[in-house]
Motif scaffolding. Structure first.
Motif, PDB file in Angstrom:
ATOM      1  N   PHE A   1     -15.580  13.169  -7.425  1.00 44.72           N
ATOM      2  CA  PHE A   1     -14.508  12.837  -8.364  1.00 44.72           C
ATOM      3  C   PHE A   1     -13.454  11.957  -7.699  1.00 44.72           C
ATOM      4  O   PHE A   1     -13.017  10.960  -8.275  1.00 44.72           O
ATOM      5  N   LEU A   2     -13.053  12.326  -6.482  1.00 47.22           N
ATOM      6  CA  LEU A   2     -12.021  11.556  -5.791  1.00 47.22           C
ATOM      7  C   LEU A   2     -12.558  10.226  -5.278  1.00 47.22           C
ATOM      8  O   LEU A   2     -11.848   9.221  -5.322  1.00 47.22           O
ATOM      9  N   ASP A   3     -13.803  10.202  -4.812  1.00 47.61           N
ATOM     10  CA  ASP A   3     -14.391   8.933  -4.374  1.00 47.61           C
ATOM     11  C   ASP A   3     -14.435   7.940  -5.525  1.00 47.61           C
ATOM     12  O   ASP A   3     -14.146   6.759  -5.358  1.00 47.61           O
ATOM     13  N   GLU A   4     -14.812   8.437  -6.715  1.00 46.52           N
ATOM     14  CA  GLU A   4     -14.906   7.554  -7.877  1.00 46.52           C
ATOM     15  C   GLU A   4     -13.531   7.029  -8.292  1.00 46.52           C
ATOM     16  O   GLU A   4     -13.374   5.856  -8.610  1.00 46.52           O
ATOM     17  N   LYS A   5     -12.527   7.901  -8.275  1.00 48.58           N
ATOM     18  CA  LYS A   5     -11.207   7.520  -8.780  1.00 48.58           C
ATOM     19  C   LYS A   5     -10.381   6.742  -7.754  1.00 48.58           C
ATOM     20  O   LYS A   5      -9.804   5.715  -8.066  1.00 48.58           O
ATOM     21  N   VAL A   6     -10.321   7.233  -6.501  1.00 55.57           N
ATOM     22  CA  VAL A   6      -9.427   6.599  -5.527  1.00 55.57           C
ATOM     23  C   VAL A   6     -10.161   5.791  -4.467  1.00 55.57           C
ATOM     24  O   VAL A   6      -9.543   5.028  -3.745  1.00 55.57           O
ATOM     25  N   GLY A   7     -11.479   5.955  -4.391  1.00 53.83           N
ATOM     26  CA  GLY A   7     -12.258   5.187  -3.430  1.00 53.83           C
ATOM     27  C   GLY A   7     -12.603   5.994  -2.192  1.00 53.83           C
ATOM     28  O   GLY A   7     -11.793   6.765  -1.692  1.00 53.83           O
TER      29      GLY A   7
ATOM     30  N   ASP B   1      -4.660   2.129  -2.815  1.00 52.09           N
ATOM     31  CA  ASP B   1      -4.955   0.697  -2.821  1.00 52.09           C
ATOM     32  C   ASP B   1      -5.234   0.172  -4.230  1.00 52.09           C
ATOM     33  O   ASP B   1      -5.277  -1.029  -4.455  1.00 52.09           O
ATOM     34  N   ASN B   2      -5.459   1.085  -5.176  1.00 48.98           N
ATOM     35  CA  ASN B   2      -5.910   0.695  -6.519  1.00 48.98           C
ATOM     36  C   ASN B   2      -4.809   0.794  -7.571  1.00 48.98           C
ATOM     37  O   ASN B   2      -5.107   0.790  -8.763  1.00 48.98           O
ATOM     38  N   ASN B   3      -3.548   0.925  -7.140  1.00 47.18           N
ATOM     39  CA  ASN B   3      -2.425   1.052  -8.076  1.00 47.18           C
ATOM     40  C   ASN B   3      -2.619   2.174  -9.089  1.00 47.18           C
ATOM     41  O   ASN B   3      -2.343   2.016 -10.276  1.00 47.18           O
ATOM     42  N   LEU B   4      -3.114   3.310  -8.612  1.00 46.54           N
ATOM     43  CA  LEU B   4      -3.303   4.472  -9.471  1.00 46.54           C
ATOM     44  C   LEU B   4      -1.969   5.151  -9.720  1.00 46.54           C
ATOM     45  O   LEU B   4      -1.078   5.115  -8.876  1.00 46.54           O
TER      46      LEU B   4
ATOM     47  N   ILE C   1      -4.109  13.338 -10.188  1.00 48.28           N
ATOM     48  CA  ILE C   1      -4.083  14.744 -10.603  1.00 48.28           C
ATOM     49  C   ILE C   1      -5.231  15.035 -11.560  1.00 48.28           C
ATOM     50  O   ILE C   1      -5.909  16.054 -11.445  1.00 48.28           O
ATOM     51  N   LYS C   2      -5.497  14.129 -12.483  1.00 51.13           N
ATOM     52  CA  LYS C   2      -6.590  14.319 -13.448  1.00 51.13           C
ATOM     53  C   LYS C   2      -7.940  14.369 -12.731  1.00 51.13           C
ATOM     54  O   LYS C   2      -8.799  15.187 -13.076  1.00 51.13           O
ATOM     55  N   ALA C   3      -8.153  13.520 -11.724  1.00 50.86           N
ATOM     56  CA  ALA C   3      -9.415  13.536 -10.975  1.00 50.86           C
ATOM     57  C   ALA C   3      -9.591  14.872 -10.257  1.00 50.86           C
ATOM     58  O   ALA C   3     -10.696  15.436 -10.239  1.00 50.86           O
ATOM     59  N   VAL C   4      -8.520  15.403  -9.694  1.00 54.83           N
ATOM     60  CA  VAL C   4      -8.581  16.708  -9.024  1.00 54.83           C
ATOM     61  C   VAL C   4      -8.898  17.796 -10.050  1.00 54.83           C
ATOM     62  O   VAL C   4      -9.736  18.678  -9.802  1.00 54.83           O
ATOM     63  N   GLN C   5      -8.275  17.728 -11.213  1.00 54.68           N
ATOM     64  CA  GLN C   5      -8.522  18.713 -12.272  1.00 54.68           C
ATOM     65  C   GLN C   5      -9.961  18.640 -12.774  1.00 54.68           C
ATOM     66  O   GLN C   5     -10.579  19.670 -13.042  1.00 54.68           O
ATOM     67  N   GLU C   6     -10.506  17.435 -12.893  1.00 52.46           N
ATOM     68  CA  GLU C   6     -11.894  17.271 -13.332  1.00 52.46           C
ATOM     69  C   GLU C   6     -12.860  17.909 -12.343  1.00 52.46           C
ATOM     70  O   GLU C   6     -13.936  18.359 -12.714  1.00 52.46           O
ATOM     71  N   ALA C   7     -12.464  17.964 -11.069  1.00 51.15           N
ATOM     72  CA  ALA C   7     -13.293  18.604 -10.045  1.00 51.15           C
ATOM     73  C   ALA C   7     -13.150  20.118 -10.070  1.00 51.15           C
ATOM     74  O   ALA C   7     -13.884  20.827  -9.378  1.00 51.15           O
ATOM     75  N   GLY C   8     -12.199  20.624 -10.864  1.00 51.06           N
ATOM     76  CA  GLY C   8     -12.023  22.061 -10.999  1.00 51.06           C
ATOM     77  C   GLY C   8     -10.891  22.637 -10.159  1.00 51.06           C
ATOM     78  O   GLY C   8     -10.822  23.845  -9.947  1.00 51.06           O
TER      79      GLY C   8
ATOM     80  N   MET D   1       0.849  -1.181   0.000  1.00 47.89           N
ATOM     81  CA  MET D   1       0.000   0.000   0.000  1.00 47.89           C
ATOM     82  C   MET D   1       0.892   1.241   0.000  1.00 47.89           C
ATOM     83  O   MET D   1       1.769   1.383   0.832  1.00 47.89           O
ATOM     84  N   GLU D   2       0.633   2.111  -0.936  1.00 50.15           N
ATOM     85  CA  GLU D   2       1.435   3.311  -1.132  1.00 50.15           C
ATOM     86  C   GLU D   2       0.611   4.538  -0.763  1.00 50.15           C
ATOM     87  O   GLU D   2      -0.595   4.583  -0.983  1.00 50.15           O
ATOM     88  N   THR D   3       1.271   5.547  -0.202  1.00 52.87           N
ATOM     89  CA  THR D   3       0.603   6.810   0.097  1.00 52.87           C
ATOM     90  C   THR D   3       1.163   7.875  -0.820  1.00 52.87           C
ATOM     91  O   THR D   3       2.381   8.040  -0.922  1.00 52.87           O
ATOM     92  N   LEU D   4       0.263   8.586  -1.505  1.00 52.55           N
ATOM     93  CA  LEU D   4       0.650   9.664  -2.406  1.00 52.55           C
ATOM     94  C   LEU D   4       0.234  10.988  -1.785  1.00 52.55           C
ATOM     95  O   LEU D   4      -0.828  11.072  -1.160  1.00 52.55           O
ATOM     96  N   LYS D   5       1.044  12.021  -1.980  1.00 47.99           N
ATOM     97  CA  LYS D   5       0.723  13.351  -1.446  1.00 47.99           C
ATOM     98  C   LYS D   5       0.838  14.385  -2.556  1.00 47.99           C
ATOM     99  O   LYS D   5       1.755  14.338  -3.372  1.00 47.99           O
TER     100      LYS D   5
END
Length: 71
Positions: A22-28, A48-51, A57-64, A1-5
Protein backbone atom coordinates in the motif's frame (compact mmCIF):
# COMPACT_ATOMS: atom_id res chain seq x y z
CA UNK A 1 11.38 17.75 -0.83
CA UNK A 2 9.23 17.52 2.28
CA UNK A 3 9.35 14.94 5.07
CA UNK A 4 6.09 13.90 6.71
CA UNK A 5 5.86 12.05 10.03
CA UNK A 6 2.96 10.05 11.43
CA UNK A 7 2.28 8.05 14.60
CA UNK A 8 1.02 4.62 13.52
CA UNK A 9 -0.21 1.26 14.75
CA UNK A 10 2.40 -0.49 12.55
CA UNK A 11 4.30 -2.24 15.31
CA UNK A 12 6.38 -5.14 13.94
CA UNK A 13 8.07 -6.52 10.84
CA UNK A 14 4.91 -8.47 9.98
CA UNK A 15 2.90 -5.25 10.08
CA UNK A 16 5.47 -3.55 7.87
CA UNK A 17 5.23 -6.42 5.38
CA UNK A 18 1.43 -6.04 5.30
CA UNK A 19 1.65 -2.26 4.80
CA UNK A 20 4.45 -2.34 2.21
CA UNK A 21 2.36 -2.84 -0.97
CA UNK A 22 0.00 0.00 0.00
CA UNK A 23 2.75 2.45 0.93
CA UNK A 24 4.99 1.51 -2.00
CA UNK A 25 2.11 2.17 -4.38
CA UNK A 26 1.12 5.50 -2.80
CA UNK A 27 4.43 7.08 -1.74
CA UNK A 28 6.97 5.06 -3.72
CA UNK A 29 9.38 2.30 -2.84
CA UNK A 30 12.23 3.48 -0.58
CA UNK A 31 10.39 6.74 0.20
CA UNK A 32 9.11 5.61 3.59
CA UNK A 33 10.12 3.79 6.75
CA UNK A 34 8.59 2.90 10.11
CA UNK A 35 10.66 3.18 13.28
CA UNK A 36 9.26 0.23 15.26
CA UNK A 37 11.76 0.94 18.06
CA UNK A 38 10.06 4.28 18.73
CA UNK A 39 7.13 3.90 21.18
CA UNK A 40 4.95 5.92 18.78
CA UNK A 41 5.90 3.69 15.78
CA UNK A 42 6.71 6.71 13.63
CA UNK A 43 6.23 6.47 9.87
CA UNK A 44 8.53 8.84 8.01
CA UNK A 45 7.65 9.65 4.40
CA UNK A 46 9.94 11.45 1.96
CA UNK A 47 7.29 13.30 0.00
CA UNK A 48 8.66 13.48 -3.55
CA UNK A 49 5.18 13.12 -5.08
CA UNK A 50 3.46 16.15 -3.48
CA UNK A 51 1.12 13.90 -1.52
CA UNK A 52 -1.21 15.32 1.08
CA UNK A 53 -1.12 14.08 4.65
CA UNK A 54 -4.60 12.66 4.13
CA UNK A 55 -3.42 10.57 1.16
CA UNK A 56 -0.69 8.97 3.26
CA UNK A 57 -3.10 8.36 6.16
CA UNK A 58 -5.58 6.75 3.74
CA UNK A 59 -2.88 4.39 2.39
CA UNK A 60 -2.04 3.32 5.95
CA UNK A 61 -5.74 2.80 6.70
CA UNK A 62 -6.18 0.72 3.52
CA UNK A 63 -3.42 -1.55 4.84
CA UNK A 64 -5.44 -2.02 8.03
CA UNK A 65 -3.56 0.34 10.36
CA UNK A 66 -4.09 3.79 11.85
CA UNK A 67 -1.94 6.88 11.31
CA UNK A 68 -1.99 10.34 12.84
CA UNK A 69 0.11 13.34 11.83
CA UNK A 70 2.94 14.18 14.21
CA UNK A 71 3.18 17.93 14.86
Amino acid sequence: METLKFKTTIKCSGCIAKATPFLDEKVGKDNWEVDVQNPEKVLTVVNDNNLTEDEVIKAVQEAGFKAEKVN
